[in-house]
Structure formats: structure tokens, C-alpha cells
Design a protein around this motif. Sequence first.
Motif, PDB file in Angstrom:
ATOM      1  N   ALA A  95      10.779  34.473  92.727  1.00  0.00           N
ATOM      2  CA  ALA A  95       9.663  34.430  93.677  1.00  0.00           C
ATOM      3  C   ALA A  95       8.659  33.360  93.277  1.00  0.00           C
ATOM      4  N   SER A  96       8.071  32.725  94.269  1.00  0.00           N
ATOM      5  CA  SER A  96       7.072  31.684  94.011  1.00  0.00           C
ATOM      6  C   SER A  96       5.651  32.206  94.061  1.00  0.00           C
ATOM      7  N   GLY A  97       5.470  33.490  94.351  1.00  0.00           N
ATOM      8  CA  GLY A  97       4.123  34.022  94.387  1.00  0.00           C
ATOM      9  C   GLY A  97       4.092  35.483  94.768  1.00  0.00           C
ATOM     10  N   PHE A  98       2.912  36.075  94.582  1.00  0.00           N
ATOM     11  CA  PHE A  98       2.693  37.480  94.880  1.00  0.00           C
ATOM     12  C   PHE A  98       1.349  37.650  95.556  1.00  0.00           C
ATOM     13  N   LEU A  99       1.323  38.499  96.553  1.00  0.00           N
ATOM     14  CA  LEU A  99       0.069  38.897  97.166  1.00  0.00           C
ATOM     15  C   LEU A  99       0.140  40.388  97.450  1.00  0.00           C
ATOM     16  N   VAL A 100      -0.997  41.039  97.425  1.00  0.00           N
ATOM     17  CA  VAL A 100      -1.044  42.448  97.803  1.00  0.00           C
ATOM     18  C   VAL A 100      -1.183  42.533  99.315  1.00  0.00           C
ATOM     19  N   LYS A 101      -0.703  43.627  99.875  1.00  0.00           N
ATOM     20  CA  LYS A 101      -0.670  43.751 101.331  1.00  0.00           C
ATOM     21  C   LYS A 101      -2.058  43.885 101.953  1.00  0.00           C
ATOM     22  N   ASP A 102      -3.041  44.251 101.149  1.00  0.00           N
ATOM     23  CA  ASP A 102      -4.390  44.342 101.709  1.00  0.00           C
ATOM     24  C   ASP A 102      -5.197  43.064 101.456  1.00  0.00           C
ATOM     25  N   ALA A 103      -4.495  41.966 101.166  1.00  0.00           N
ATOM     26  CA  ALA A 103      -5.171  40.687 100.987  1.00  0.00           C
ATOM     27  C   ALA A 103      -5.859  40.271 102.284  1.00  0.00           C
ATOM     28  N   GLN A 104      -6.901  39.491 102.154  1.00  0.00           N
ATOM     29  CA  GLN A 104      -7.586  38.968 103.323  1.00  0.00           C
ATOM     30  C   GLN A 104      -6.665  38.020 104.093  1.00  0.00           C
ATOM     31  N   PRO A 105      -6.755  37.982 105.421  1.00  0.00           N
ATOM     32  CA  PRO A 105      -5.883  37.104 106.204  1.00  0.00           C
ATOM     33  C   PRO A 105      -5.903  35.656 105.734  1.00  0.00           C
ATOM     34  N   GLU A 106      -7.086  35.150 105.384  1.00  0.00           N
ATOM     35  CA  GLU A 106      -7.158  33.758 104.940  1.00  0.00           C
ATOM     36  C   GLU A 106      -6.428  33.546 103.619  1.00  0.00           C
ATOM     37  N   ASP A 107      -6.399  34.593 102.772  1.00  0.00           N
ATOM     38  CA  ASP A 107      -5.673  34.484 101.502  1.00  0.00           C
ATOM     39  C   ASP A 107      -4.167  34.448 101.742  1.00  0.00           C
ATOM     40  N   LEU A 108      -3.701  35.245 102.701  1.00  0.00           N
ATOM     41  CA  LEU A 108      -2.276  35.229 103.038  1.00  0.00           C
ATOM     42  C   LEU A 108      -1.874  33.875 103.604  1.00  0.00           C
ATOM     43  N   LEU A 109      -2.671  33.342 104.512  1.00  0.00           N
ATOM     44  CA  LEU A 109      -2.359  32.040 105.107  1.00  0.00           C
ATOM     45  C   LEU A 109      -2.375  30.940 104.056  1.00  0.00           C
ATOM     46  N   SER A 110      -3.371  30.979 103.192  1.00  0.00           N
ATOM     47  CA  SER A 110      -3.450  29.991 102.114  1.00  0.00           C
ATOM     48  C   SER A 110      -2.265  30.110 101.177  1.00  0.00           C
ATOM     49  N   GLY A 111      -1.870  31.365 100.896  1.00  0.00           N
ATOM     50  CA  GLY A 111      -0.736  31.585 100.016  1.00  0.00           C
ATOM     51  C   GLY A 111       0.555  31.031 100.586  1.00  0.00           C
ATOM     52  N   THR A 133      16.978  32.661  96.444  1.00  0.00           N
ATOM     53  CA  THR A 133      16.613  31.554  95.558  1.00  0.00           C
ATOM     54  C   THR A 133      17.804  31.012  94.780  1.00  0.00           C
ATOM     55  N   ALA A 134      18.840  31.843  94.581  1.00  0.00           N
ATOM     56  CA  ALA A 134      20.017  31.398  93.834  1.00  0.00           C
ATOM     57  C   ALA A 134      20.787  30.307  94.563  1.00  0.00           C
ATOM     58  N   VAL A 135      20.623  30.247  95.867  1.00  0.00           N
ATOM     59  CA  VAL A 135      21.334  29.251  96.668  1.00  0.00           C
ATOM     60  C   VAL A 135      20.850  27.839  96.355  1.00  0.00           C
ATOM     61  N   GLY A 136      19.589  27.729  95.920  1.00  0.00           N
ATOM     62  CA  GLY A 136      19.036  26.416  95.621  1.00  0.00           C
ATOM     63  C   GLY A 136      18.517  25.676  96.831  1.00  0.00           C
ATOM     64  N   ASP A 137      18.361  26.380  97.924  1.00  0.00           N
ATOM     65  CA  ASP A 137      17.831  25.780  99.155  1.00  0.00           C
ATOM     66  C   ASP A 137      16.327  25.557  98.985  1.00  0.00           C
ATOM     67  N   ARG A 138      15.709  24.937  99.964  1.00  0.00           N
ATOM     68  CA  ARG A 138      14.276  24.662  99.902  1.00  0.00           C
ATOM     69  C   ARG A 138      13.444  25.923 100.123  1.00  0.00           C
ATOM     70  N   THR A 139      14.055  26.976 100.630  1.00  0.00           N
ATOM     71  CA  THR A 139      13.316  28.188 100.968  1.00  0.00           C
ATOM     72  C   THR A 139      12.670  28.807  99.745  1.00  0.00           C
ATOM     73  N   ARG A 140      11.385  29.153  99.886  1.00  0.00           N
ATOM     74  CA  ARG A 140      10.656  29.816  98.808  1.00  0.00           C
ATOM     75  C   ARG A 140      10.232  31.201  99.281  1.00  0.00           C
ATOM     76  N   VAL A 141      10.038  32.079  98.329  1.00  0.00           N
ATOM     77  CA  VAL A 141       9.746  33.474  98.645  1.00  0.00           C
ATOM     78  C   VAL A 141       8.358  33.859  98.164  1.00  0.00           C
ATOM     79  N   LEU A 142       7.598  34.445  99.054  1.00  0.00           N
ATOM     80  CA  LEU A 142       6.289  35.000  98.727  1.00  0.00           C
ATOM     81  C   LEU A 142       6.409  36.512  98.859  1.00  0.00           C
ATOM     82  N   ILE A 143       6.311  37.210  97.729  1.00  0.00           N
ATOM     83  CA  ILE A 143       6.487  38.660  97.721  1.00  0.00           C
ATOM     84  C   ILE A 143       5.160  39.354  97.985  1.00  0.00           C
ATOM     85  N   LEU A 144       5.225  40.380  98.816  1.00  0.00           N
ATOM     86  CA  LEU A 144       4.063  41.211  99.098  1.00  0.00           C
ATOM     87  C   LEU A 144       4.237  42.554  98.400  1.00  0.00           C
TER      88      LEU A 144
END
Length: 224
Positions: free
Chosen positions: A98-114, A70-81
Motif C-alpha cells: 500500500a502507498s498510504g493509509f487514511l481513516v474513514k472519518d478523515a476530512q474530505p479534503e484530506d481524502l482528496l489530497s491523499g 501491487t505484485a503485478v508491477g502496474d502503475r496502479t497504487r493503493v490507498l487503504i482506508l
Amino acid sequence: MTTVLIADDQPLQRLGFRMLLESQDDMTVLSEATNGSEAVRLAAELHPDVVLMDVRMPGLDGIEATRRITAVGDRTRVLILTTFDLDEYAYAGLRAGASGFLVKDAQPEDLLSGIRSVATGDAVVAPSLTRRLLDAYAQHLPLLDPHTDASQEPDPRLSALTDREREILTVIGMGWTNTEIAARLHLAESTVKTHVGRVLSKTGSRDRIQAVILAYDTRLVNPS
């Protein structure tokens, strides 16, 4: 098409993520990284929209990798699990960009939405969890000294905000959604979205989570 880089040291975990993401018509996996150093290198080479980042990896961990990406300032965003929704490393991830957090046991649709949300610049942590995370994170903030801090110069990140925008930043820090802000401040939701966008732009916040951090750092919001 949303491009994704998967960073995880577990082969089966990476395979599962890849199979899920590539089953979607609007997503493609550019590559996989097995540690933080490899994630940083591949992110710089491939410029993915989103890095799906594990926290605990050998060598360079996911938090430091997130900071470097993220320090580079590129468009890339990070979603941490994270393994747990209040994993201690998640607090450091907030500061790392980081732009968000999800737990690893999240539902597949929640991961895709995230992933889709992060790719478009939104945060994916629910307001209630944001407040829990930030309340825990804020415990590590230094205590204010009433004899010295009252005379300190205001934070320059707040200087460009109007009174209304400062108010909006405060309630963002309190975990209010746009709908809640509109109802409680008697504003149209479209007006709230405009104010939020201006707050993010003027303060240099990448997303709503970073705005919450700013509200805590500048003591617009105090730990509960």
C-alpha cells in the motif's frame, strides 16, 4: 485526470466516495468493487491510477487484494482506508505494498489530497503516524541473534547505496520529513529530494513508506 477504483462492501460508503470524487474536475471513478476479488479483477482490466481500498470485505480482504494488485508491477497504487489509525490490518498493508493509509472519518479534503499524492507517487501517511505504525509493525520482526546475525551478508538492497544515501534511508525510516533532513544534515532541500529519489530507485521501493519498511527490515532503524 486521476482515475480511481473504489473497493468497499458498503453501498452507502461507495456512493459517498463516488459523489465526492466526481465533484472534482481532476478525478473520475472508473468503477466500484464490492470485495477484494472484484477489486483485483477490475484493477487488472481498467488500470486505475489509485484503488481506494477498504480492509474488511467479504471473501478476499483488502490486504490480500492490495498484495495481488501491487505484485503485478502496474502503475496502479493503493490507498487503504482503515476504521482506526492503528488498525492491526494496517501493518499487514504496509508489507502488501500500500502507498498510504487514511481513516474513514478523515476530512474530505484530506481524502482528496491523499488520492492526489498517491497518484503522483508520494506516500500519504504523516511521518508521526508512519513511526507509530512501524513501531507497532516492528514488534513482529524476529529478534536478532548477536552470535549469528553479525556475520550475515548485508542486504543486497543496500549494496548500491552510497554512504550518504544509506544515511538518508536511515532517517527516512526514523520518520524525518525532507525539511527535517535538510535542516539536521545541513543540506539543501532540493539535494535531499534528489537523494530520496535515488534511494527509492536503487532499493526498488515504490514510495517513501516502502523505504521505511526497508529501513526496519534491514535494521538500519530499530524499534523504539
